[in-house]
Design a protein around this motif. Structure first.
Motif, mmCIF file in Angstrom:
data_model
loop_
_atom_site.group_PDB
_atom_site.id
_atom_site.type_symbol
_atom_site.label_atom_id
_atom_site.label_comp_id
_atom_site.label_asym_id
_atom_site.label_seq_id
_atom_site.Cartn_x
_atom_site.Cartn_y
_atom_site.Cartn_z
ATOM 1 N N HIS A 54 0.742 -1.348 -0.087
ATOM 2 C CA HIS A 54 0.063 0.174 -0.042
ATOM 3 C C HIS A 54 1.150 1.258 0.038
ATOM 4 O O HIS A 54 0.860 2.361 -0.726
ATOM 5 C CB HIS A 54 -0.839 0.193 1.061
ATOM 6 C CG HIS A 54 -1.494 1.454 1.502
ATOM 7 N ND1 HIS A 54 -2.827 1.722 0.770
ATOM 8 C CD2 HIS A 54 -1.370 2.341 2.332
ATOM 9 C CE1 HIS A 54 -3.110 2.860 1.364
ATOM 10 N NE2 HIS A 54 -2.402 3.075 2.014
ATOM 11 N N GLN A 58 0.499 4.046 -3.206
ATOM 12 C CA GLN A 58 0.271 5.397 -2.866
ATOM 13 C C GLN A 58 1.407 6.275 -3.517
ATOM 14 O O GLN A 58 1.378 7.249 -4.145
ATOM 15 C CB GLN A 58 0.092 5.672 -1.250
ATOM 16 C CG GLN A 58 -1.222 5.186 -0.923
ATOM 17 C CD GLN A 58 -2.389 6.134 -1.354
ATOM 18 O OE1 GLN A 58 -2.667 7.246 -1.090
ATOM 19 N NE2 GLN A 58 -3.276 5.363 -2.036
ATOM 20 N N ASP A 78 -4.428 -1.328 -7.878
ATOM 21 C CA ASP A 78 -4.956 -0.158 -7.148
ATOM 22 C C ASP A 78 -6.185 -0.424 -6.208
ATOM 23 O O ASP A 78 -6.152 0.027 -5.078
ATOM 24 C CB ASP A 78 -5.352 0.762 -8.127
ATOM 25 C CG ASP A 78 -4.242 1.567 -8.889
ATOM 26 O OD1 ASP A 78 -3.172 1.106 -8.610
ATOM 27 O OD2 ASP A 78 -4.407 2.293 -10.130
ATOM 28 N N GLY A 79 -7.116 -1.208 -6.555
ATOM 29 C CA GLY A 79 -8.294 -1.672 -5.584
ATOM 30 C C GLY A 79 -8.020 -2.278 -4.591
ATOM 31 O O GLY A 79 -8.379 -2.068 -3.371
ATOM 32 N N ASP A 82 -6.491 -0.141 -1.728
ATOM 33 C CA ASP A 82 -7.243 1.244 -1.612
ATOM 34 C C ASP A 82 -7.888 0.903 -0.091
ATOM 35 O O ASP A 82 -8.761 0.169 0.202
ATOM 36 C CB ASP A 82 -8.450 1.339 -2.592
ATOM 37 C CG ASP A 82 -9.124 2.694 -2.232
ATOM 38 O OD1 ASP A 82 -9.428 3.072 -1.247
ATOM 39 O OD2 ASP A 82 -9.979 3.148 -3.362
ATOM 40 N N GLU A 85 -11.627 1.123 0.277
ATOM 41 C CA GLU A 85 -12.565 0.161 -0.278
ATOM 42 C C GLU A 85 -12.643 -1.042 0.476
ATOM 43 O O GLU A 85 -13.571 -2.090 0.634
ATOM 44 C CB GLU A 85 -11.909 -0.251 -1.652
ATOM 45 C CG GLU A 85 -12.907 -1.144 -2.372
ATOM 46 C CD GLU A 85 -12.142 -1.143 -3.907
ATOM 47 O OE1 GLU A 85 -12.465 -2.182 -4.692
ATOM 48 O OE2 GLU A 85 -11.829 -0.143 -4.563
#
Length: 438
Positions: A54, A58, A78-79, A82, A85
């Motif tokens: 992560h 970022q 990306d998901g 997140d 999410e």
């Protein structure tokens, strides 16, 4: 246009802070074997390997794609990374990058960031002005390093991290509290280049006179609260706090247990006697508030805390830190995971405020009485999910940083927030009382 000399200084600062953060990330993810990286040690926390990837995702999104306009390296993940999410408890079920792949991804992203750092102009947009985006990413990584250190504290098993203890100091025998004069002061900042959106803008705040503890509340003082039946006396607790400690059978700070006539605690895999002169650690807001009521005092408001930490009566100005405007040095505060525990109460006299308050920066995050709310004129930047979505009475403000916080993510204006039930964080507190009640 940024002066070339200023650009070199900013570039060097960005390089130093990014490098410092990555060295700490590497330490936190290399001191255990891969099974410990992929395991979830508490439903409150992510697997360490999620934090690792992560951090880099970022960094890729903001520095490579947004600032430099580069093509995405791993858009398909990306998901997965997140934070909004997927709640922490659900992250182990995601198709996370395995440790070796996460490390390779982190190295690739950082290598490309070092390339663009050499050519980035520190002007033109709000993201690039004064190197803000690089500072934001360094702070983000250090915040996740603190989160990973919390995971290490929650982790069962033998000790994996070591660090020297803070220097011993004589038992503090100074005054227990100081008077903070009433009147206006400037809260927040409009000039600190790497300050985050919730610290802005600077504004005048009127604060009535109050008394503030010189040091954070110690373990010895908190043990007196326990011994006096503090956890069994409903009148010291808010209704929500009383219901919470009853429901969860809470009778002492997290990681404490009674052994005969003494209290023991578990700290990063080691069991030890609770040191009486250290600031109390791992208490939630409800516990801090109850102690303050028991002591005939209260928690300081966020504005009171910042006035005590930043207001210099001699010049009627607000400084960056309690000791002035200089960046934190080892003699000022216990920061940066230099130690794995708070220093004894009364340490760091060179870091005290003009009014004589000590340890406002470092050692333990300090709960305040205030809800996390925006300042007048607040503008979300660069995304509303950093602060705006958390504003409201559900979160209480913490101030000052802890031994687990790096200097880049800690200053006199820095605001932290969490739910009032949180105890795994490196949280303590100090108390206050209104001068009108004296």
């Amino acid at each position: 246009m940024t002066d070339p000399a200023d650009a070199d200084t900013l570039r060097e600062r960005a390089l130093t802070t990014l490098t410092t953060a990555r060295a700490r990330t590497t330490l936190l993810t290399s001191c255990v074997e891969d099974p410990d990286l992929t395991a979830q040690h508490s439903p409150l926390m992510s697997p360490l390997v999620w934090d690792l990837a992560h951090i880099s995702n970022q960094e890729e999104q903001w520095l490579l794609r947004t600032v430099a306009g580069r093509e995405a390296i791993r858009p398909e993940i990306d998901g997965i990374y997140d934070a909004f999410e997927h709640p922490r408890a659900a992250r182990p079920s995601l198709p996370l990058l395995p440790p070796s792949e996460a490390r390779n991804y982190a190295a690739e992203v950082r290598g490309r960031v070092m390339d663009i750092l050499e050519s980035t102009a520190f002007h033109g947009t709000r993201l690039t002005e004064a190197g803000f985006a690089f500072g934001m990413i360094a702070q983000h990584e250090q915040q996740h390093d603190e989160t990973m250190l919390i995971t290490h504290q929650l982790r069962k098993g033998p000790q994996a991290l070591t660090a020297p203890d803070p220097d011993p100091v004589p038992l503090f025998t100074g005054p227990s509290e100081v008077l903070v004069p009433g009147g206006p002061f400037t809260m927040g900042t409009s000039t600190e280049p790497w300050a985050l959106d919730n610290e802005r803008p600077a504004h005048r705040r009127e604060v009535p006179a109050f008394y503030m503890d010189v040091t954070p509340v110690t373990n010895a003082a908190y043990q007196a609260f326990i011994a006096d039946g503090g956890y069994d006396t409903e009148r010291w607790w808010t209704p929500e706090g009383w219901a919470h400690i009853r429901q969860h059978s809470i009778h002492a700070p997290l990681f404490w247990r009674r052994d005969g006539k003494q209290w023991l605690r578990r700290r990063f895999g080691v069991t030890e006697v609770v040191p009486p002169d250290e600031p109390v650690l791992h208490v939630c807001w409800y516990e801090a508030d109850a102690y303050a009521r028991w002591a005939g005092r209260r928690l300081p408001t966020e504005a009171e805390w910042e006035k005590a930490a930043r207001h210099d009566p001699a010049g009627d100005r607000s400084t960056r830190y309690p000791w002035g405007d200089a960046d934190p040095a080892p003699e000022h505060a216990n920061l940066g995971q230099r130690h794995l525990r708070p220093a004894p109460a009364g340490s760091y006299p060179e870091g005290e405020s003009p009014l004589g308050v000590r340890q406002l920066i470092g050692d333990v995050w300090e709960w305040t009485a205030s809800d996390f709310l925006p300042y007048p004129g607040f503008q979300a930047f660069p995304y509303k999910e950093y602060s705006e979505v958390f504003f409201g009475p559900e979160h209480k403000v913490l101030r000052g940083g802890a031994f687990a916080v790096d200097a880049v993510a800690c200053r006199g204006t820095f605001r932290n927030w969490d739910y009032p039930i949180r105890r795994q964080i490196f949280s303590g507190f100090r108390t206050a009382r209104s001068a009108a009640d004296a």
